[in-house]
Scaffold this motif. Structure first.
Motif, PDB file in Angstrom:
ATOM      1  N   VAL A   1       0.857  -1.175   0.000  1.00 48.05           N
ATOM      2  CA  VAL A   1       0.000   0.000   0.000  1.00 48.05           C
ATOM      3  C   VAL A   1       0.894   1.226   0.000  1.00 48.05           C
ATOM      4  CG1 VAL A   1      -1.751   1.257   1.284  1.00 48.05           C
ATOM      5  CG2 VAL A   1      -1.815  -1.234   1.191  1.00 48.05           C
ATOM      6  N   VAL A   2       0.537   2.197  -0.798  1.00 52.43           N
ATOM      7  CA  VAL A   2       1.320   3.417  -0.897  1.00 52.43           C
ATOM      8  C   VAL A   2       1.249   4.165   0.429  1.00 52.43           C
ATOM      9  CG1 VAL A   2       1.529   5.593  -2.153  1.00 52.43           C
ATOM     10  CG2 VAL A   2       0.801   3.527  -3.344  1.00 52.43           C
ATOM     11  N   ILE A   3       2.387   4.662   0.894  1.00 53.27           N
ATOM     12  CA  ILE A   3       2.447   5.378   2.171  1.00 53.27           C
ATOM     13  C   ILE A   3       1.489   6.558   2.158  1.00 53.27           C
ATOM     14  CG2 ILE A   3       3.958   6.786   3.645  1.00 53.27           C
ATOM     15  CD1 ILE A   3       4.517   3.863   3.913  1.00 53.27           C
ATOM     16  N   GLY A   4       1.186   7.121   1.007  1.00 53.07           N
ATOM     17  CA  GLY A   4       0.260   8.243   0.920  1.00 53.07           C
ATOM     18  C   GLY A   4      -1.095   7.944   1.524  1.00 53.07           C
ATOM     19  N   GLU A   5      -1.457   6.674   1.638  1.00 50.13           N
ATOM     20  CA  GLU A   5      -2.717   6.296   2.255  1.00 50.13           C
ATOM     21  C   GLU A   5      -2.669   6.483   3.767  1.00 50.13           C
ATOM     22  OE1 GLU A   5      -5.721   5.145   0.637  1.00 50.13           O
ATOM     23  OE2 GLU A   5      -4.543   6.162  -0.902  1.00 50.13           O
ATOM     24  N   ASP A   6      -1.482   6.514   4.362  1.00 52.51           N
ATOM     25  CA  ASP A   6      -1.363   6.672   5.809  1.00 52.51           C
ATOM     26  C   ASP A   6      -2.100   7.922   6.283  1.00 52.51           C
ATOM     27  OD1 ASP A   6       0.225   4.424   5.705  1.00 52.51           O
ATOM     28  OD2 ASP A   6       2.006   5.387   6.532  1.00 52.51           O
ATOM     29  N   CYS A   7      -1.953   9.009   5.557  1.00 56.13           N
ATOM     30  CA  CYS A   7      -2.598  10.263   5.960  1.00 56.13           C
ATOM     31  C   CYS A   7      -4.117  10.110   5.973  1.00 56.13           C
ATOM     32  CB  CYS A   7      -2.186  11.395   5.015  1.00 56.13           C
ATOM     33  SG  CYS A   7      -0.409  11.723   5.028  1.00 56.13           S
ATOM     34  N   ALA A   8      -4.672   9.467   4.961  1.00 52.05           N
ATOM     35  CA  ALA A   8      -6.122   9.270   4.892  1.00 52.05           C
ATOM     36  C   ALA A   8      -6.607   8.334   5.998  1.00 52.05           C
ATOM     37  CB  ALA A   8      -6.514   8.731   3.517  1.00 52.05           C
ATOM     38  N   VAL A   9      -5.828   7.300   6.311  1.00 52.07           N
ATOM     39  CA  VAL A   9      -6.195   6.361   7.373  1.00 52.07           C
ATOM     40  C   VAL A   9      -6.191   7.084   8.720  1.00 52.07           C
ATOM     41  CG1 VAL A   9      -5.407   4.323   8.645  1.00 52.07           C
ATOM     42  CG2 VAL A   9      -5.459   4.297   6.148  1.00 52.07           C
TER      43      VAL A   9
ATOM     44  N   TYR B   1       8.205   7.509  13.363  1.00 51.91           N
ATOM     45  CA  TYR B   1       7.339   7.622  12.191  1.00 51.91           C
ATOM     46  C   TYR B   1       6.818   9.050  12.102  1.00 51.91           C
ATOM     47  CZ  TYR B   1       2.949   6.993   9.592  1.00 51.91           C
ATOM     48  OH  TYR B   1       1.906   7.099   8.717  1.00 51.91           O
ATOM     49  N   ALA B   2       6.927   9.685  10.948  1.00 55.27           N
ATOM     50  CA  ALA B   2       6.481  11.071  10.807  1.00 55.27           C
ATOM     51  C   ALA B   2       6.047  11.346   9.367  1.00 55.27           C
ATOM     52  CB  ALA B   2       7.580  12.025  11.225  1.00 55.27           C
ATOM     53  N   PRO B   3       4.827  10.956   9.006  1.00 59.72           N
ATOM     54  CA  PRO B   3       4.380  11.230   7.632  1.00 59.72           C
ATOM     55  C   PRO B   3       4.146  12.722   7.431  1.00 59.72           C
ATOM     56  CG  PRO B   3       2.537  10.484   8.940  1.00 59.72           C
ATOM     57  CD  PRO B   3       3.765  10.365   9.813  1.00 59.72           C
ATOM     58  N   ARG B   4       4.321  13.152   6.219  1.00 63.00           N
ATOM     59  CA  ARG B   4       4.035  14.546   5.873  1.00 63.00           C
ATOM     60  C   ARG B   4       2.659  14.566   5.242  1.00 63.00           C
ATOM     61  NH1 ARG B   4       9.817  15.556   3.313  1.00 63.00           N
ATOM     62  NH2 ARG B   4      10.953  15.748   5.253  1.00 63.00           N
ATOM     63  N   CYS B   5       1.710  15.151   5.942  1.00 60.77           N
ATOM     64  CA  CYS B   5       0.327  15.133   5.471  1.00 60.77           C
ATOM     65  C   CYS B   5      -0.211  16.547   5.325  1.00 60.77           C
ATOM     66  CB  CYS B   5      -0.554  14.375   6.467  1.00 60.77           C
ATOM     67  SG  CYS B   5      -0.049  12.663   6.746  1.00 60.77           S
ATOM     68  N   ASP B   6      -1.032  16.743   4.321  1.00 63.73           N
ATOM     69  CA  ASP B   6      -1.772  17.987   4.155  1.00 63.73           C
ATOM     70  C   ASP B   6      -3.114  17.774   4.855  1.00 63.73           C
ATOM     71  OD1 ASP B   6      -3.146  20.231   3.408  1.00 63.73           O
ATOM     72  OD2 ASP B   6      -3.079  19.824   1.254  1.00 63.73           O
ATOM     73  N   TRP B   7      -3.148  18.083   6.161  1.00 66.26           N
ATOM     74  CA  TRP B   7      -4.336  17.788   6.960  1.00 66.26           C
ATOM     75  C   TRP B   7      -5.559  18.542   6.478  1.00 66.26           C
ATOM     76  CZ3 TRP B   7      -3.709  13.429   8.912  1.00 66.26           C
ATOM     77  CH2 TRP B   7      -2.495  13.034   9.450  1.00 66.26           C
ATOM     78  N   SER B   8      -5.377  19.741   5.945  1.00 67.24           N
ATOM     79  CA  SER B   8      -6.541  20.503   5.471  1.00 67.24           C
ATOM     80  C   SER B   8      -7.247  19.763   4.326  1.00 67.24           C
ATOM     81  CB  SER B   8      -6.125  21.907   5.028  1.00 67.24           C
ATOM     82  OG  SER B   8      -5.241  21.831   3.918  1.00 67.24           O
ATOM     83  N   ARG B   9      -6.519  18.992   3.575  1.00 71.19           N
ATOM     84  CA  ARG B   9      -7.110  18.187   2.493  1.00 71.19           C
ATOM     85  C   ARG B   9      -8.095  17.163   3.059  1.00 71.19           C
ATOM     86  NH1 ARG B   9      -4.417  13.403  -0.226  1.00 71.19           N
ATOM     87  NH2 ARG B   9      -5.800  12.949  -1.940  1.00 71.19           N
ATOM     88  N   HIS B  10      -7.882  16.777   4.319  1.00 68.39           N
ATOM     89  CA  HIS B  10      -8.733  15.793   4.977  1.00 68.39           C
ATOM     90  C   HIS B  10      -9.719  16.443   5.942  1.00 68.39           C
ATOM     91  CE1 HIS B  10      -6.351  12.540   3.317  1.00 68.39           C
ATOM     92  NE2 HIS B  10      -5.273  13.199   3.678  1.00 68.39           N
ATOM     93  N   GLY B  11      -9.820  17.770   5.894  1.00 67.17           N
ATOM     94  CA  GLY B  11     -10.774  18.473   6.750  1.00 67.17           C
ATOM     95  C   GLY B  11     -10.335  18.577   8.200  1.00 67.17           C
ATOM     96  N   LEU B  12      -9.025  18.618   8.450  1.00 65.71           N
ATOM     97  CA  LEU B  12      -8.493  18.703   9.807  1.00 65.71           C
ATOM     98  C   LEU B  12      -7.465  19.826   9.905  1.00 65.71           C
ATOM     99  CD1 LEU B  12      -7.986  14.888  10.327  1.00 65.71           C
ATOM    100  CD2 LEU B  12      -9.648  16.311  11.541  1.00 65.71           C
ATOM    101  N   ALA B  13      -7.185  20.260  11.127  1.00 66.92           N
ATOM    102  CA  ALA B  13      -6.209  21.325  11.342  1.00 66.92           C
ATOM    103  C   ALA B  13      -5.266  20.933  12.479  1.00 66.92           C
ATOM    104  CB  ALA B  13      -6.927  22.637  11.654  1.00 66.92           C
TER     105      ALA B  13
ATOM    106  N   ARG C   1       2.281   4.071  12.867  1.00 66.01           N
ATOM    107  CA  ARG C   1       2.134   3.795  11.433  1.00 66.01           C
ATOM    108  C   ARG C   1       1.036   2.749  11.231  1.00 66.01           C
ATOM    109  NH1 ARG C   1       7.340   3.061   8.649  1.00 66.01           N
ATOM    110  NH2 ARG C   1       6.850   4.934   7.518  1.00 66.01           N
ATOM    111  N   PRO C   2       0.089   2.996  10.329  1.00 60.89           N
ATOM    112  CA  PRO C   2      -0.955   1.998  10.046  1.00 60.89           C
ATOM    113  C   PRO C   2      -0.349   0.709   9.496  1.00 60.89           C
ATOM    114  CG  PRO C   2      -1.560   4.132   9.145  1.00 60.89           C
ATOM    115  CD  PRO C   2      -0.128   4.236   9.577  1.00 60.89           C
ATOM    116  N   VAL C   3      -0.981  -0.401   9.828  1.00 53.06           N
ATOM    117  CA  VAL C   3      -0.578  -1.714   9.328  1.00 53.06           C
ATOM    118  C   VAL C   3      -1.712  -2.188   8.424  1.00 53.06           C
ATOM    119  CG1 VAL C   3      -0.025  -4.092   9.935  1.00 53.06           C
ATOM    120  CG2 VAL C   3       0.747  -2.210  11.406  1.00 53.06           C
ATOM    121  N   TYR C   4      -1.380  -2.465   7.169  1.00 55.94           N
ATOM    122  CA  TYR C   4      -2.380  -2.831   6.171  1.00 55.94           C
ATOM    123  C   TYR C   4      -2.476  -4.350   6.032  1.00 55.94           C
ATOM    124  CZ  TYR C   4      -1.954   2.075   5.013  1.00 55.94           C
ATOM    125  OH  TYR C   4      -1.943   3.446   5.087  1.00 55.94           O
TER     126      TYR C   4
END
Length: 148
Positions: free
Chosen positions: A30-38, A65-77, A100-103
């Motif tokens: 699974v692409v790490i980019g999904e971590d932010c959405a999870v 573990y430190a993902p770089r996420c655009d939280w505003s894209r997910h409706g969070l601040a 880190r999420p485990v898929y």
């Protein structure tokens, strides 16, 4: 004579070559980019965070573990947790954390915790599913793992 020798050598090498390794079994990576959405799904569905009346506590991540996420894209601040922030030390004891999420073949599992103060917090393990509505945490899919 040389062309015949080259063809014979090429044929022998092809016959002796080892076959390619079979593809690995199991679910695809699974692409790490999904971590932010999870993580956002847990924040919104489990903690009920939003950008208006229940703003999230500062966020911290476990185990380096430190993902770089655009939280505003997910409706969070979210703001990052700073253990050395100036001001009231009790405010530094307030945070929400995520590992880190485990898929797996059914979705993902993520460990999370929230501290409201020095001795007021809980930890959970949440099952997150992917579907037409994106990643969601179905009701009852988080189990408590610790309480302070």
């Amino acid at each position: 004579m040389r062309p015949a020798f080259a063809l014979t050598t090429a044929a022998l090498l092809a016959a002796c070559a080892t076959p390619a390794a079979p593809p690995p079994e199991g679910p695809p990576e699974v692409v790490i980019g999904e971590d932010c959405a999870v993580i956002a799904a847990v924040a919104k569905d489990h903690y009920r965070f939003n950008t208006t009346d229940n703003r999230p506590l500062p966020i911290r991540f476990e185990g380096g573990y430190a993902p770089r996420c655009d939280w505003s894209r997910h409706g969070l601040a979210f703001t990052p947790w700073d253990p050395d922030a100036p001001g009231d030390p009790r405010q530094r004891m307030r945070w929400v954390s995520f590992a880190r999420p485990v898929y797996d073949g059914r979705g993902a599992v993520v460990e999370t915790g929230i501290m409201h103060g020095p001795l007021a917090g809980t930890g959970s393990e949440c099952r997150v599913l992917s579907g037409f509505a994106g990643w969601t945490v179905p009701e009852g899919s988080c189990r408590r793992t610790w309480v302070s």
